[in-house]
Design an enzyme around this catalytic site. Structure first.
Site, PDB file in Angstrom:
ATOM      1  N   ASP A   1      88.951  58.588 -31.760  1.00 12.12           N
ATOM      2  CA  ASP A   1      89.031  59.955 -31.276  1.00 12.12           C
ATOM      3  C   ASP A   1      89.104  61.014 -32.387  1.00 12.12           C
ATOM      4  OD1 ASP A   1      89.237  61.949 -29.241  1.00 12.12           O
ATOM      5  OD2 ASP A   1      91.404  61.991 -29.498  1.00 12.12           O
TER       6      ASP A   1
ATOM      7  N   CYS B   1      77.530  64.747 -10.931  1.00  7.35           N
ATOM      8  CA  CYS B   1      78.593  65.249 -11.818  1.00  7.35           C
ATOM      9  C   CYS B   1      78.467  66.761 -12.017  1.00  7.35           C
ATOM     10  CB  CYS B   1      78.555  64.518 -13.157  1.00  7.35           C
ATOM     11  SG  CYS B   1      76.917  64.487 -13.913  1.00  7.35           S
TER      12      CYS B   1
ATOM     13  N   CYS C   1      90.952  65.937 -16.728  1.00 10.09           N
ATOM     14  CA  CYS C   1      90.228  66.097 -15.468  1.00 10.09           C
ATOM     15  C   CYS C   1      89.304  64.889 -15.316  1.00 10.09           C
ATOM     16  CB  CYS C   1      89.413  67.388 -15.506  1.00 10.09           C
ATOM     17  SG  CYS C   1      88.234  67.554 -14.154  1.00 10.09           S
TER      18      CYS C   1
ATOM     19  N   CYS D   1      84.170  64.586 -12.957  1.00 13.61           N
ATOM     20  CA  CYS D   1      82.772  64.188 -13.240  1.00 13.61           C
ATOM     21  C   CYS D   1      82.632  62.685 -13.443  1.00 13.61           C
ATOM     22  CB  CYS D   1      82.206  64.973 -14.425  1.00 13.61           C
ATOM     23  SG  CYS D   1      83.142  64.835 -15.950  1.00 13.61           S
TER      24      CYS D   1
HETATM   25  C1  B12 Z   1      86.118  67.426 -28.562  1.00 15.54           C
HETATM   26  C2  B12 Z   1      86.312  66.367 -27.526  1.00 15.54           C
HETATM   27  C3  B12 Z   1      86.483  66.783 -26.213  1.00 15.54           C
HETATM   28  C4  B12 Z   1      86.222  68.213 -25.762  1.00 15.54           C
HETATM   29  C5  B12 Z   1      84.682  68.392 -25.646  1.00 15.54           C
HETATM   30  C6  B12 Z   1      83.980  67.273 -24.846  1.00 15.54           C
HETATM   31  C7  B12 Z   1      82.488  67.158 -25.072  1.00 15.54           C
HETATM   32  N1  B12 Z   1      81.745  66.860 -24.019  1.00 15.54           N
HETATM   33  O1  B12 Z   1      81.992  67.304 -26.190  1.00 15.54           O
HETATM   34  C8  B12 Z   1      87.014  68.269 -24.421  1.00 15.54           C
HETATM   35  C9  B12 Z   1      88.457  68.700 -24.689  1.00 15.54           C
HETATM   36  C10 B12 Z   1      86.413  69.181 -23.355  1.00 15.54           C
HETATM   37  C11 B12 Z   1      87.022  66.783 -24.043  1.00 15.54           C
HETATM   38  C12 B12 Z   1      87.140  66.332 -22.745  1.00 15.54           C
HETATM   39  C13 B12 Z   1      87.092  64.983 -22.409  1.00 15.54           C
HETATM   40  N2  B12 Z   1      87.145  63.941 -23.253  1.00 15.54           N
HETATM   41 CO1  B12 Z   1      86.988  64.090 -25.188  1.00 15.54          CO
HETATM   42  N3  B12 Z   1      86.579  64.067 -27.043  1.00 15.54           N
HETATM   43  C14 B12 Z   1      86.288  65.004 -27.887  1.00 15.54           C
HETATM   44  C15 B12 Z   1      85.966  64.410 -29.277  1.00 15.54           C
HETATM   45  C16 B12 Z   1      87.202  64.570 -30.179  1.00 15.54           C
HETATM   46  C17 B12 Z   1      84.727  65.006 -29.948  1.00 15.54           C
HETATM   47  C18 B12 Z   1      83.513  65.134 -28.992  1.00 15.54           C
HETATM   48  C19 B12 Z   1      82.325  65.788 -29.643  1.00 15.54           C
HETATM   49  O2  B12 Z   1      82.059  65.592 -30.794  1.00 15.54           O
HETATM   50  N4  B12 Z   1      81.599  66.583 -28.863  1.00 15.54           N
HETATM   51  C20 B12 Z   1      80.338  67.171 -29.333  1.00 15.54           C
HETATM   52  C21 B12 Z   1      79.151  66.637 -28.486  1.00 15.54           C
HETATM   53  C22 B12 Z   1      77.778  66.927 -29.094  1.00 15.54           C
HETATM   54  O3  B12 Z   1      79.347  65.303 -28.512  1.00 15.54           O
HETATM   55  P1  B12 Z   1      79.420  64.276 -27.268  1.00 15.54           P
HETATM   56  O4  B12 Z   1      79.549  64.758 -25.906  1.00 15.54           O
HETATM   57  O5  B12 Z   1      80.395  63.274 -27.761  1.00 15.54           O
HETATM   58  O6  B12 Z   1      77.863  63.980 -27.449  1.00 15.54           O
HETATM   59  C23 B12 Z   1      77.102  62.980 -26.990  1.00 15.54           C
HETATM   60  C24 B12 Z   1      76.266  63.377 -25.793  1.00 15.54           C
HETATM   61  O7  B12 Z   1      76.658  64.593 -25.219  1.00 15.54           O
HETATM   62  C25 B12 Z   1      74.849  63.367 -26.303  1.00 15.54           C
HETATM   63  N5  B12 Z   1      74.084  64.600 -26.159  1.00 15.54           N
HETATM   64  C26 B12 Z   1      74.402  65.859 -26.481  1.00 15.54           C
HETATM   65  N6  B12 Z   1      73.364  66.658 -26.200  1.00 15.54           N
HETATM   66  C27 B12 Z   1      72.376  65.868 -25.682  1.00 15.54           C
HETATM   67  C28 B12 Z   1      71.121  66.164 -25.217  1.00 15.54           C
HETATM   68  C29 B12 Z   1      70.306  65.103 -24.748  1.00 15.54           C
HETATM   69  C30 B12 Z   1      68.965  65.429 -24.244  1.00 15.54           C
HETATM   70  C31 B12 Z   1      70.787  63.753 -24.719  1.00 15.54           C
HETATM   71  C32 B12 Z   1      69.977  62.646 -24.199  1.00 15.54           C
HETATM   72  C33 B12 Z   1      72.092  63.482 -25.186  1.00 15.54           C
HETATM   73  C34 B12 Z   1      72.843  64.549 -25.660  1.00 15.54           C
HETATM   74  O8  B12 Z   1      74.851  63.105 -27.666  1.00 15.54           O
HETATM   75  C35 B12 Z   1      76.129  62.822 -28.153  1.00 15.54           C
HETATM   76  C36 B12 Z   1      76.163  61.446 -28.679  1.00 15.54           C
HETATM   77  O9  B12 Z   1      75.257  60.612 -28.120  1.00 15.54           O
HETATM   78  C37 B12 Z   1      85.694  62.896 -28.903  1.00 15.54           C
HETATM   79  C38 B12 Z   1      86.077  61.894 -29.998  1.00 15.54           C
HETATM   80  C39 B12 Z   1      85.032  61.848 -31.090  1.00 15.54           C
HETATM   81  N7  B12 Z   1      85.484  61.880 -32.323  1.00 15.54           N
HETATM   82  O10 B12 Z   1      83.841  61.750 -30.817  1.00 15.54           O
HETATM   83  C40 B12 Z   1      86.530  62.716 -27.591  1.00 15.54           C
HETATM   84  C41 B12 Z   1      85.924  61.832 -26.487  1.00 15.54           C
HETATM   85  C42 B12 Z   1      84.474  62.207 -26.323  1.00 15.54           C
HETATM   86  N8  B12 Z   1      86.662  62.255 -25.287  1.00 15.54           N
HETATM   87  C43 B12 Z   1      86.881  61.310 -24.449  1.00 15.54           C
HETATM   88  C44 B12 Z   1      87.395  61.502 -23.133  1.00 15.54           C
HETATM   89  C45 B12 Z   1      87.911  60.252 -22.405  1.00 15.54           C
HETATM   90  C46 B12 Z   1      87.381  62.781 -22.563  1.00 15.54           C
HETATM   91  C47 B12 Z   1      87.631  63.128 -21.076  1.00 15.54           C
HETATM   92  C48 B12 Z   1      87.013  62.133 -20.081  1.00 15.54           C
HETATM   93  C49 B12 Z   1      89.165  63.207 -20.883  1.00 15.54           C
HETATM   94  C50 B12 Z   1      89.623  63.620 -19.479  1.00 15.54           C
HETATM   95  N9  B12 Z   1      89.611  62.729 -18.501  1.00 15.54           N
HETATM   96  O11 B12 Z   1      90.045  64.745 -19.298  1.00 15.54           O
HETATM   97  C51 B12 Z   1      86.990  64.537 -20.971  1.00 15.54           C
HETATM   98  C52 B12 Z   1      85.493  64.479 -20.574  1.00 15.54           C
HETATM   99  C53 B12 Z   1      84.860  65.843 -20.529  1.00 15.54           C
HETATM  100  C54 B12 Z   1      83.378  65.865 -20.888  1.00 15.54           C
HETATM  101  N10 B12 Z   1      82.564  66.509 -20.046  1.00 15.54           N
HETATM  102  O12 B12 Z   1      82.937  65.352 -21.909  1.00 15.54           O
HETATM  103  C55 B12 Z   1      86.364  59.960 -24.961  1.00 15.54           C
HETATM  104  C56 B12 Z   1      85.062  59.609 -24.229  1.00 15.54           C
HETATM  105  C57 B12 Z   1      84.972  58.165 -23.754  1.00 15.54           C
HETATM  106  C58 B12 Z   1      83.687  57.946 -23.006  1.00 15.54           C
HETATM  107  N11 B12 Z   1      83.654  56.865 -22.259  1.00 15.54           N
HETATM  108  O13 B12 Z   1      82.738  58.711 -23.101  1.00 15.54           O
HETATM  109  C59 B12 Z   1      86.166  60.276 -26.514  1.00 15.54           C
HETATM  110  C60 B12 Z   1      85.024  59.526 -27.171  1.00 15.54           C
HETATM  111  C61 B12 Z   1      87.512  59.893 -27.187  1.00 15.54           C
HETATM  112  C62 B12 Z   1      87.635  58.372 -27.397  1.00 15.54           C
HETATM  113  N12 B12 Z   1      87.575  57.917 -28.625  1.00 15.54           N
HETATM  114  O14 B12 Z   1      87.753  57.599 -26.473  1.00 15.54           O
HETATM  115  N13 B12 Z   1      86.841  66.007 -25.146  1.00 15.54           N
HETATM  116  S1  SF4 Z   2      76.366  60.817 -15.210  1.00 12.37           S
HETATM  117 FE1  SF4 Z   2      76.662  59.739 -13.247  1.00 12.37          FE
HETATM  118  S2  SF4 Z   2      76.960  61.405 -11.733  1.00 12.37           S
HETATM  119 FE2  SF4 Z   2      76.053  62.345 -13.574  1.00 12.37          FE
HETATM  120  S3  SF4 Z   2      73.823  62.353 -13.196  1.00 12.37           S
HETATM  121 FE3  SF4 Z   2      74.308  60.467 -14.352  1.00 12.37          FE
HETATM  122  S4  SF4 Z   2      74.625  58.894 -12.793  1.00 12.37           S
HETATM  123 FE4  SF4 Z   2      74.772  60.886 -11.751  1.00 12.37          FE
HETATM  124  S1  SF4 Z   3      86.185  66.942 -17.039  1.00 12.41           S
HETATM  125 FE1  SF4 Z   3      84.115  67.002 -16.153  1.00 12.41          FE
HETATM  126  S2  SF4 Z   3      84.406  67.744 -14.021  1.00 12.41           S
HETATM  127 FE2  SF4 Z   3      86.297  68.201 -15.130  1.00 12.41          FE
HETATM  128  S3  SF4 Z   3      85.986  70.336 -15.783  1.00 12.41           S
HETATM  129 FE3  SF4 Z   3      85.357  68.994 -17.528  1.00 12.41          FE
HETATM  130  S4  SF4 Z   3      83.146  68.707 -17.268  1.00 12.41           S
HETATM  131 FE4  SF4 Z   3      83.957  69.524 -15.318  1.00 12.41          FE
END
Ligand code: B12
Ligand code: SF4
Ligand code: SF4
Length: 379
Positions: free
Chosen positions: A135, A197, A243, A246
């Site tokens: 993380d 989602c 949360c 999703c």
């Molecule tokens: C900052 C952070 C957050 C932020 C931002 C989340 C986000 N979506 O980026 C906040 C506080 C909102 C958050 C929330 C959550 N988080 Co968080 N978070 C992080 C952290 C520290 C960095 C994430 C990051 O770099 N984000 C930047 C974006 C670019 O990165 P990403 O979403 O990881 O990107 C991938 C995809 O989005 C994809 N992508 C991006 N753009 C595009 C476009 C296309 C076309 C395609 C195909 C793909 C693609 O590429 C990336 C890699 O493949 C990581 C740990 C880490 N060091 O990675 C944990 C991490 C992502 N979190 C985690 C978790 C569990 C959560 C939550 C589920 C917690 C909860 N239940 O409340 C939520 C999920 C919300 C969500 N929609 O993602 C886990 C995810 C586990 C998993 N199975 O995915 C991680 C990996 C921590 C861990 N080591 O377990 N988190």
């Molecule tokens: S991540 Fe899950 S809920 Fe979201 S579009 Fe893909 S299959 Fe559907």
């Molecule tokens: S965790 Fe998922 S459903 Fe909940 S507010 Fe963030 S993006 Fe939306």
């Protein structure tokens, strides 16, 4: 055929022996494709502030660990069989996201990575240089897991595994060992799912497929400091931390296997904390009671602010005497301001006078605004 120091099968066997739910290997080559996602994420202002700051280190393991040759990625499932039928205990209860129902995952996964490093040394009969992270490290955990064949990234941004869905935590061990890489998981596999989602997200934080605007995500909102913007307060409902929406709606999360790590067995007082009890805790007491949970790192104030919002959303009359007492004495501005909001939701007529008195003595303008509803003609 190219000769590796350790073959892929050996890593999979070690992972199974250590009780790791998902394991795979990728090279230490840069993650060129992730760079553009990170730049877009930053330039759109979607960052949460919890991300590692240096983009070069986020996409290139050698930038922070020059001896890197391979990355072993791991996934640990956090919904154990005991999640089924978990009931709220008696009393006024809030709700934690399921990822915080058990022990802090950072400690659990780091423990697995340390055992893994020891096993690599045993296999090779030499010391191994490692950099492990869960993380809080520089790399993009989901990108590493995808390239190491652990799973694919869904439109909800989560890394989804075939066996346990997205209910997994991720970690990785960067090491100086030449290990045979796994086959990356093909991207993405949402197939004909009608974007469930994106439609279910309460705040439209999933601004488009694969993109989260952190400033709107309730997971971030529960962790932010200060006052929570009013537009999100009702949307939080009883959520105290994180949360799950999703992930809950995702069809890929149906009928998946349970994890077996007993550290993640739910602790009912973590899963559904007693809201009135939360309000009585000092920071020290909070750390004593919740310190083993992943939801403790921000301390008592943030959780108490969230508890007050939950009580407001529940329209909970029984909470009014305690809230009024705190409104009068609490030294934390965001707590006073949030209480004023909650009292308006629960019992505006019965509490107007007390809130007006608080308005008169409140030194901070931003907090006064939260109390203004109780004062005729206040701006
Ligand atoms: C900052 C952070 C957050 C932020 C931002 C989340 C986000 N979506 O980026 C906040 C506080 C909102 C958050 C929330 C959550 N988080 Co968080 N978070 C992080 C952290 C520290 C960095 C994430 C990051 O770099 N984000 C930047 C974006 C670019 O990165 P990403 O979403 O990881 O990107 C991938 C995809 O989005 C994809 N992508 C991006 N753009 C595009 C476009 C296309 C076309 C395609 C195909 C793909 C693609 O590429 C990336 C890699 O493949 C990581 C740990 C880490 N060091 O990675 C944990 C991490 C992502 N979190 C985690 C978790 C569990 C959560 C939550 C589920 C917690 C909860 N239940 O409340 C939520 C999920 C919300 C969500 N929609 O993602 C886990 C995810 C586990 C998993 N199975 O995915 C991680 C990996 C921590 C861990 N080591 O377990 N988190
Ligand atoms: S991540 Fe899950 S809920 Fe979201 S579009 Fe893909 S299959 Fe559907
Ligand atoms: S965790 Fe998922 S459903 Fe909940 S507010 Fe963030 S993006 Fe939306």
């Amino acid at each position: 055929m190219r000769k590796y120091e350790i073959d892929n099968e050996t890593i999979l066997r070690i992972g199974a022996e250590l009780g790791i739910d998902g394991i795979g290997v990728t090279t230490a080559e840069p993650f060129h494709d992730v760079h553009e996602h990170l730049v877009m994420y930053r330039e759109s202002g979607h960052e949460s502030g919890f991300e590692h700051d240096v983009l070069e280190e986020r996409v290139d393991p050698k930038a922070f660990f020059p001896e890197a040759k391979s990355i072993v990625a791991i996934a640990m499932a956090y919904r154990t069989e005991k999640y089924v039928g978990q009931k709220k205990p008696e009393g006024l209860r809030g709700q934690m996201s399921v990822y915080a129902w058990g022990m802090d995952y950072h400690k659990v996964l780091k423990g697995k990575l340390e055992l893994l490093a020891a096993r690599l040394e045993q296999e090779l009969g030499r010391p191994v240089a490692v950099h492990n992270s869960v993380d809080t490290g520089p790399l993009v955990d989901r990108a590493v897991a995808q390239r190491a064949g652990i799973g694919w990234v869904g439109k909800n941004c989560s890394l989804i595994t075939e066996t346990h869905g997205s209910w997994v935590f991720l970690g990785q061990l960067v090491c100086d060992v030449d290990i045979e890489p796994s086959v990356p998981t093909p991207l993405p596999q949402c197939e004909d799912c009608p974007d469930l989602c994106l439609k279910a997200c309460p705040t439209k934080a999933l601004v488009s497929p694969f993109q989260t605007d952190s400033s709107k995500c309730l997971s971030y909102i529960t962790q932010m400091k200060g006052l929570i913007p009013e537009e999100y307060r009702a949307k939080l409902g009883r959520r105290l931390w994180g949360c799950d929406t999703c992930q809950v709606v995702c069809p890929k999360n149906k009928e998946v296997a349970f994890g077996t790590a007993i550290e993640f067995d739910p602790e009912p007082e973590y899963a559904f904390p007693d809201l009135m009890h939360l309000l009585t805790l000092s920071n020290k007491q909070f750390r004593r009671e919740f310190g083993e949970s992943a939801a403790a790192w921000r301390g008592a104030k943030v959780m108490q602010r969230n508890a007050i919002i939950a009580l407001g959303n529940m329209r909970e009359q029984a909470a009014v005497p305690k809230l009024l007492e705190m409104l009068e004495r609490d030294e934390r501005p965001e707590i006073r301001g949030t209480i004023a909001w909650a009292l308006q939701k629960i019992d505006p007529d019965g509490t107007r006078e007390k809130v007006a008195q608080a308005y008169a003595r409140e030194p901070e303008e931003e907090i006064k605004q939260e109390m203004a509803w109780a004062v005729d003609g206040a701006e």
